[in-house]
Design an enzyme around this catalytic site. Structure first.
Site, PDB file in Angstrom:
ATOM      1  N   GLY A  99       0.820  -1.207   0.000  1.00 50.96           N
ATOM      2  CA  GLY A  99       0.000   0.000   0.000  1.00 50.96           C
ATOM      3  C   GLY A  99       0.857   1.261   0.000  1.00 50.96           C
ATOM      4  O   GLY A  99       1.514   1.544  -0.991  1.00 50.96           O
ATOM      5  N   SER A 137       6.365  -4.704  -1.375  1.00 54.83           N
ATOM      6  CA  SER A 137       6.172  -3.315  -1.779  1.00 54.83           C
ATOM      7  C   SER A 137       6.296  -2.392  -0.554  1.00 54.83           C
ATOM      8  O   SER A 137       7.348  -2.351   0.068  1.00 54.83           O
ATOM      9  CB  SER A 137       4.824  -3.170  -2.497  1.00 54.83           C
ATOM     10  N   TRP A 138       5.253  -1.636  -0.208  1.00 56.04           N
ATOM     11  CA  TRP A 138       5.321  -0.825   1.012  1.00 56.04           C
ATOM     12  C   TRP A 138       5.664  -1.695   2.212  1.00 56.04           C
ATOM     13  O   TRP A 138       6.373  -1.265   3.128  1.00 56.04           O
ATOM     14  CB  TRP A 138       3.996  -0.102   1.254  1.00 56.04           C
ATOM     15  N   ASP A 188      10.277  -3.455 -13.233  1.00 57.44           N
ATOM     16  CA  ASP A 188       9.541  -2.666 -12.241  1.00 57.44           C
ATOM     17  C   ASP A 188       9.970  -1.207 -12.342  1.00 57.44           C
ATOM     18  O   ASP A 188      11.084  -0.849 -11.966  1.00 57.44           O
ATOM     19  CB  ASP A 188       9.822  -3.205 -10.845  1.00 57.44           C
ATOM     20  N   HIS A 207       6.348  -5.067 -11.045  1.00 58.32           N
ATOM     21  CA  HIS A 207       6.189  -4.918  -9.597  1.00 58.32           C
ATOM     22  C   HIS A 207       5.745  -6.223  -8.941  1.00 58.32           C
ATOM     23  O   HIS A 207       6.059  -6.465  -7.781  1.00 58.32           O
ATOM     24  CB  HIS A 207       5.188  -3.794  -9.312  1.00 58.32           C
TER      25      HIS A 207
END
Length: 311
Positions: free
Chosen positions: A37, A109-110, A263, A291
């Site tokens: 996120g 990711s986050w 990515d 990603h």
């Protein structure tokens, strides 16, 4: 819950926030999963990275999103207490509540940024790190994704900038954040819609990319856009260099980073720079994926098992 391998509940924090958590599996290898996120929330897909006979996994909806309360959609004032430092405190509360001493931290990711920040704050609590689609949420990364990618997607970026209305000297991410926390709900929703379109644009060079239905849900898109812009406009509350300023605190922690060469949401330079200052890490580059992708998923899953079976 009906599944004997899965239990769930809420933990109340001192500031009144209630975090939804799940505990999956019954194995002897404890693990923490951190969703992306910011604001994506949990989905059942995280369980597929783990073997329930090997792992006991704690996962949770981070502050402001998912089943945790309050949602930022309903309470913008709660953003004041929504910072990386508070999330780290939340993780420690969940660890203590589960009676776990040390655990493997898995973040995507986050979730990679949060996992790294947690490991730097509490290295003695982390047995290893497995990170996919690696981010550190530095100023440069935010600049690249919100500003520099206009050179790749000029028309789409132009539509985003038109919604943001930046004033002279204001960065686009700051203008978007100003709009997403406006008291005018229509303005907030307009920024969220525009941001969702941008989120579906920059991963699209990957032939494996599939648009996510989450951006089509007005409430969910507003929740996610609010939290993404909150954290990105503040560089994850880690300072401009952030994670890279404290890589020495990762010494002795084994890590595996899995990253797609295509990515452009978080370029290969991010995990490459990190690996050079974190000698206990291994970087696995995945050709032909961005990603996320099927090979990234399989490689992260394999790394989780290998890390968990270390003596």
């Amino acid at each position: 819950m009906a599944d004997a391998l899965l239990i769930s509940g809420w933990i109340r924090r001192p500031d009144g926030v209630e975090l939804f958590w799940e505990r999956y599996g019954s194995g002897s290898a404890p693990a923490l999963f951190l969703h992306g996120g910011p604001g994506s929330g949990l989905s059942s897909h995280y369980r597929s990275y783990f073997d329930p006979n090997l792992h006991t996994v704690v996962a949770f909806d981070q502050r402001g999103c998912g089943r945790s309360v309050p949602s930022v959609v309903d309470d913008l004032q709660s953003l004041v207490q929504n910072t990386t430092q508070r999330l780290i405190e939340d993780i420690e509360a969940l660890r203590e509540d589960a009676g776990i001493g040390r655990w493997l931290v898995v973040g995507l990711s986050w979730g990679a940024t949060l996992g790294l920040a947690y490991a730097q704050a509490h290295p003695d609590r982390v047995s290893g790190l497995v990170l996919g689609a690696v981010t550190t949420t530095s100023r440069d990364e935010v600049q690249s994704l919100t500003q520099d990618l206009r050179h790749v997607f000029p028309e789409q970026w132009g539509r985003l900038a038109a919604v943001a209305h930046p004033v002279p000297g204001e960065r686009l991410v700051e203008a978007l954040y100003r709009g997403i926390i406006s008291p005018d709900h229509a303005e907030r929703q307009g920024v969220a819609t525009a941001w969702g379109e941008w989120e579906e644009t920059h991963p699209s060079l990957d032939a494996n990319f599939v648009p996510s239905p989450r951006w089509q849900d007005p409430r969910r898109s507003l929740e996610m856009a609010t939290l993404v812009l909150h954290y990105w406009s503040h560089h994850a509350f880690l300072g401009e260099a952030g994670i890279m300023n404290q890589t020495s605190r990762l010494a002795g922690i084994p890590g595996t980073m899995v990253h797609g060469r295509l990515d452009i949401s978080s370029t290969m330079s991010v995990p490459s720079d990190l690996s050079q200052s974190w000698p206990d890490s291994t970087l696995i580059e995945i050709d032909g994926e961005g990603h996320f992708g099927e090979q990234i998923f399989r490689t992260v899953k394999d790394a989780v098992r290998q890390m968990s079976e270390r003596p």
